[in-house]
Design a protein around this motif. Sequence first.
Motif, PDB file in Angstrom:
ATOM      1  N   ALA A   1       0.851  -1.190   0.000  1.00  0.00           N
ATOM      2  CA  ALA A   1       0.000   0.000   0.000  1.00  0.00           C
ATOM      3  C   ALA A   1       0.886   1.240   0.000  1.00  0.00           C
ATOM      4  CB  ALA A   1      -0.912   0.008   1.223  1.00  0.00           C
ATOM      5  N   VAL A   2       0.576   2.173  -0.893  1.00  0.00           N
ATOM      6  CA  VAL A   2       1.318   3.429  -0.998  1.00  0.00           C
ATOM      7  C   VAL A   2       0.335   4.579  -0.847  1.00  0.00           C
ATOM      8  CG1 VAL A   2       2.738   4.890  -2.477  1.00  0.00           C
ATOM      9  CG2 VAL A   2       3.068   2.413  -2.494  1.00  0.00           C
ATOM     10  N   THR A   3       0.671   5.548   0.005  1.00  0.00           N
ATOM     11  CA  THR A   3      -0.174   6.715   0.218  1.00  0.00           C
ATOM     12  C   THR A   3       0.611   7.971  -0.113  1.00  0.00           C
ATOM     13  OG1 THR A   3      -1.335   5.571   1.997  1.00  0.00           O
ATOM     14  CG2 THR A   3      -1.612   7.957   1.878  1.00  0.00           C
ATOM     15  N   VAL A   4       0.081   8.760  -1.037  1.00  0.00           N
ATOM     16  CA  VAL A   4       0.708  10.012  -1.459  1.00  0.00           C
ATOM     17  C   VAL A   4       0.021  11.161  -0.737  1.00  0.00           C
ATOM     18  CG1 VAL A   4       1.247  11.509  -3.408  1.00  0.00           C
ATOM     19  CG2 VAL A   4       1.230   9.015  -3.708  1.00  0.00           C
ATOM     20  N   PHE A   5       0.789  12.007  -0.069  1.00  0.00           N
ATOM     21  CA  PHE A   5       0.235  13.131   0.677  1.00  0.00           C
ATOM     22  C   PHE A   5       0.492  14.471   0.001  1.00  0.00           C
ATOM     23  CE2 PHE A   5       0.445   9.920   3.978  1.00  0.00           C
ATOM     24  CZ  PHE A   5      -0.715  10.140   4.684  1.00  0.00           C
ATOM     25  N   PHE A   6       1.750  14.765  -0.340  1.00  0.00           N
ATOM     26  CA  PHE A   6       2.135  16.084  -0.817  1.00  0.00           C
ATOM     27  C   PHE A   6       3.031  15.940  -2.032  1.00  0.00           C
ATOM     28  CE2 PHE A   6       2.143  16.161   3.912  1.00  0.00           C
ATOM     29  CZ  PHE A   6       0.943  16.843   4.085  1.00  0.00           C
ATOM     30  N   ALA A   7       3.408  17.080  -2.593  1.00  0.00           N
ATOM     31  CA  ALA A   7       4.340  17.070  -3.720  1.00  0.00           C
ATOM     32  C   ALA A   7       5.756  16.741  -3.275  1.00  0.00           C
ATOM     33  CB  ALA A   7       4.307  18.412  -4.434  1.00  0.00           C
TER      34      ALA A   7
END
Length: 213
Positions: free
Chosen positions: A191-197
């Motif tokens: 599982a990968v979670t992207v939050f910000f740039a």
Amino acid sequence: GTLDTGFGTGGKVTTDWLGGYDDSFGDAILANGRIVVAGNAQIPGGVSMFAIACYDSNGNPDPSFGTEGKVTNNFSGAGGLCYALAGQADGKVIVGGITFDSFGSYFTLVRYNGNGSLDTSFGVGGTVRTAPAGNYGQIRALLIQPDGKIIAGGETISGPTANNGPNFDFGLARYDTSGDLGPTFGTGGKAVTVFFAWGVAVRRLALEPDGKI
């Protein structure tokens, strides 16, 4: 909060590995009271390796573990960094970090027997390497579920940022007791979670009573 003078020398223990820079990041107290610590040992002017030390409850090196209580491993030949440790109820020890090769850097999970030898029933020769996304990942936290499954958390790269630098993201992976990725977790066990740039990374993990992480 005073130092326990019955432990080591005046309450303190120091361990030198290979004459270079050493550090520790993870520790656990096993059911028999032994203390296991994981980190990195550097060859002077060279690479860093996974380093595991085991002590008895008084801080003395445990002679039944590795060589005089110490084990080092250079799994890829290019070195590696160990950042997390979790002790199993059966006395085995799981450690996690990062190893490198010419293609990338990877989540690296290793299981040791109670005597410091690699548990060859786990992964390939005791080790498992995973890239949650792209060709980069490193484990910075571990936990073991009550059913024995292993959750590893850290950072991975999903893609470049606006300035073409790497975008580090939350990366998680769950493994069964043999080191295989569990298909019921995330996508193919990852599982990968992207939050910000820019970048973020997992540094701690905790399990709620209902099994959520």
